[in-house]
Structure formats: structure tokens, C-alpha cells
Design a protein around this motif. Structure first.
Motif, PDB file in Angstrom:
ATOM      1  N   ALA A   1      -4.371   2.464  -5.530  1.00 32.18           N
ATOM      2  CA  ALA A   1      -4.896   1.147  -5.162  1.00 32.18           C
ATOM      3  C   ALA A   1      -3.784   0.291  -4.564  1.00 32.18           C
ATOM      4  O   ALA A   1      -2.624   0.682  -4.492  1.00 32.18           O
ATOM      5  CB  ALA A   1      -5.477   0.476  -6.390  1.00 32.18           C
ATOM      6  N   THR A   2      -4.158  -0.897  -4.100  1.00 35.70           N
ATOM      7  CA  THR A   2      -3.162  -1.829  -3.594  1.00 35.70           C
ATOM      8  C   THR A   2      -2.224  -2.219  -4.726  1.00 35.70           C
ATOM      9  O   THR A   2      -2.648  -2.623  -5.797  1.00 35.70           O
ATOM     10  CB  THR A   2      -3.840  -3.089  -3.029  1.00 35.70           C
TER      11      THR A   2
ATOM     12  N   SER B   1       0.850  -1.202   0.000  1.00 38.78           N
ATOM     13  CA  SER B   1       0.000   0.000   0.000  1.00 38.78           C
ATOM     14  C   SER B   1       0.876   1.239   0.000  1.00 38.78           C
ATOM     15  O   SER B   1       0.743   2.117   0.851  1.00 38.78           O
ATOM     16  CB  SER B   1      -0.936  -0.008   1.215  1.00 38.78           C
TER      17      SER B   1
END
Length: 358
Positions: free
Chosen positions: A309-310, A285
């Protein structure tokens, strides 16, 4: 027996003639009017108001007054009267008000400039031609214009230059102070080339056009593609210049792999792009960002990007692209940033590229 000479119609002094001086003086008067013939004008149809003794004219068509019926004849004012001298083929006359030399062809007065010039060895216009430059011109302006349809032409104009073989040279040489600064044409091949020089000896091709495909090449265009061959570690919260130490190509050497900087060699508009590939360190992350920076401090508008986003290691990437005007000496660099967790910008696929487009 003729009483006048064959060509100039000068009166003979006849045997047993009384007052022979009259005939002799008449012949001298005619010689004075005809030899080295120079007329004041050829456009008048009527005698001028106050002629001087010895004035000569070619009478224009439609003669009137004392010149009636004298069309195209030479009129000379002598002893207070006009005398008519009918021209014969081959007579030449200098027209003073026009500065032209005419010749009488048996029916009219025509210019002496030939209708065609063929197989001249040398021709100089305003200067002297020589064997190295058999046609030479020294002037401030020149004009080529198409012959119109009304004049019997097509309205088109083609200027054709030809060389013997593809390996020969054909082109225009543009000089300053007789030092060649540019060449335009077909040099050593049939490809069109525009080459420039600072000193007349070393030339750089600015434009090349392949005559078989029409594809245009600009060999001196600044362009590069650089990448990193190692993983660049970047901590959290700090914009960091990406180390791009390897180039796929680097035309004109505008990119420095030692400093990871592109430096504009000339003023112009440049297009840049970059790819930032994520590699995980401790957390996926990371919130990766990227941007292009002008002169080490100013973010170039339109070049910023973020992936929120991840992240997937060695899969998540940001692509940046923008266009910017630069002046010679401006630098551009690629910077990376992690907003949440630290990480790497991965080797091999983290890259920076650019080129001049205008």
C-alpha cells in the motif's frame, strides 16, 4: 560330678575308668567336628547318599531317616555313622555352599550380618574409604527401590540431601577421569543450578531455577536484539543487507554488529524476528520488502514480507518472524528491498532479534 564338659559336652576321663582311650578318642572326635565348624549345607532334611568321613551338615527342619528329630542340629558322618551334635547359643558355622557365616542364638541359626550399622566412621564398598570420602563405593551399578505396601512400606522413595545454611553448597558432582564436568544442586544459595565445565575449574550455568518463584533461567542461551542507529538507504530492485550496528543485548556474543550477522554457536532450533520501518526518500509508493537470509544466499522460509500500500514515512512497517534449525557456524542476516521507488529503512526502529529455543 558331671561326666561331660560344660560348654561342648566333651566326655571326661573318669577315675579308675577302664579303656580310657575310648573316652579320650570320643572327645577328640567331637572337637574335630566342632572346632572351626564348617558345614556343607543347611537345607537338607535327609542324609546324602554317599557321605565322606567328616562331612558335616546343619539339619533342616523336618529331618528324616537317620536325621529324624535332629532339626537344626549339626550332623557329622564319622566312622561310618551319623553323629548328632546339639548346638548351643553362640556356636558359629560357616555354610560352604552359600558362603555365609551363621550363629546359633539358642533357638535358630541366624546370619552374622548385623541388623543395623550405626555411627560408622568409614565404609568402603569395593574400595577403601578415607577421611575425605568416609563412604566410598566402587561398582558398576546401584539400585534404590521403594519398599512396597505389601512389605509394610508406602511404595514411595525419597532420597534426601541436606545442607546447613543457604550459603553452603549441596549437590552432585559429575566427573570424567576425576575431572568435574558438571555440578547439579544448590551452590552458594537455595537456587537450583546445573553448571558444566570443560576443565573442572571454569563453570558455566546452563540452567538456574529461582526457588522462590520457579522461574527458569538459561544464562548461556544465545540471544540478541540489534538495531540500526542510522537510516539505511536501499535502491530499487536489489536485496540489501541492513546494517545493524548497535545491540540492546547480545548474550554469548553471537551477533556481530560489525558485519550485521548472527552466527549460530551450536546446533539447534532458533527463533528470529525483525521490524523494518519505512522512511521516505522521493516517493511513498516504494513497495517495501524484507526477509531473513541463511548463509548470505538462502531465503529462510516464512520470513518474507511486503507492504504494497501507499507508505507513510516513519509509520509504515513490516514485521517478520520465523523459526529455523541451524548448525553451528550458520549465519542469519536481515535484508531489505524496494520494488517501486527507493527509500530508507529508518534508524532506531529497524531491528533484528533472535534466540535459541531448542
Amino acid at each position: 560330678m558331671s561326666v561331660t564338659t560344660t560348654n561342648l559336652a566333651l566326655p571326661y576321663i573318669m577315675a579308675a575308668q577302664a579303656q580310657k582311650h575310648v573316652t579320650h578318642n570320643e572327645a577328640l572326635r567331637l572337637l574335630d567336628g566342632l572346632v572351626q565348624l564348617s558345614v556343607l549345607d543347611r537345607d537338607l532334611t535327609a542324609p546324602p547318599g554317599s557321605p565322606a568321613d567328616g562331612d558335616r551338615y546343619i539339619v533342616a527342619s523336618g529331618g528324616t531317616g537317620d536325621w529324624a528329630g535332629w532339626d537344626l542340629n549339626v550332623a557329622i558322618f564319622t566312622d561310618g555313622a551319623w553323629q548328632r551334635l546339639p548346638p548351643r547359643a553362640g556356636w558359629r558355622a560357616w555354610v560352604e555352599d552359600e558362603g555365609v557365616l551363621l550363629v546359633y542364638d539358642g533357638s535358630e541359626w541366624v546370619g552374622t550380618m548385623p541388623g543395623s550399622l550405626q555411627n560408622l566412621a568409614l565404609l568402603g564398598v569395593g574400595t577403601i574409604a578415607d577421611p575425605a570420602n568416609p563412604f566410598s563405593a566402587k561398582l558398576n551399578a546401584a539400585l534404590w527401590t521403594a519398599k512396597t505396601v505389601v512389605e509394610g512400606g508406602t511404595g514411595d522413595l525419597f532420597y534426601t540431601m541436606n545442607k546447613e545454611a543457604a550459603g553452603d553448597d549441596l549437590g552432585l558432582t559429575l566427573q570424567s577421569g576425576f575431572v568435574t564436568k558438571a555440578l547439579l544442586g544448590l551452590f552458594g544459595s537455595d537456587k537450583f543450578r546445573l553448571a558444566v565445565s570443560a576443565d573442572g575449574s571454569t563453570f558455566f550455568d546452563g540452567v538456574r531455577v529461582d526457588n522462590t518463584s520457579g522461574i527458569v533461567d538459561q544464562p548461556q542461551l544465545p540471544r540478541f536484539k540489534a538495531y540500526t542507529n542510522y537510516d539505511n538507504y536501499v535502491g530499487v530492485g536489489t536485496w540489501t543487507k541492513i546494517g545493524l550496528n548497535t545491540t540492546d543485548y547480545n548474550d554469548q556474543g553471537a551477533f556481530d554488529a560489525g558485519t550485521s550477522l548472527f552466527t549460530a554457536p551450536v546446533d539447534g532450533t532458533y527463533l528470529f524476528g525483525a521490524t523494518l520501518l519505512y522512511k521516505v526518500n522521493s516517493s511513498s509508493s516504494a513497495r517495501m520488502r524484507g526477509r531473513l537470509v541463511l548463509n548470505g544466499s538462502t531465503e529462510i522460509r516464512g520470513s518474507f514480507g511486503e507492504s504494497s500500500a501507499t507508505h507513510v514515512s516513519l509509520a509504515t512497517a513490516i514485521w517478520l518472524q520465523t523459526m529455523v534449525p541451524l548448525v553451528a557456524g550458520d549465519t542469519v542476516e536481515l535484508q531489505g528491498y524496494f520494488r517501486a521507488q527507493d527509500g530508507y529503512f529508518a534508524a532506531e526502529h529497524t531491528s533484528f532479534w533472535g534466540c535459541k529455543i531448542g
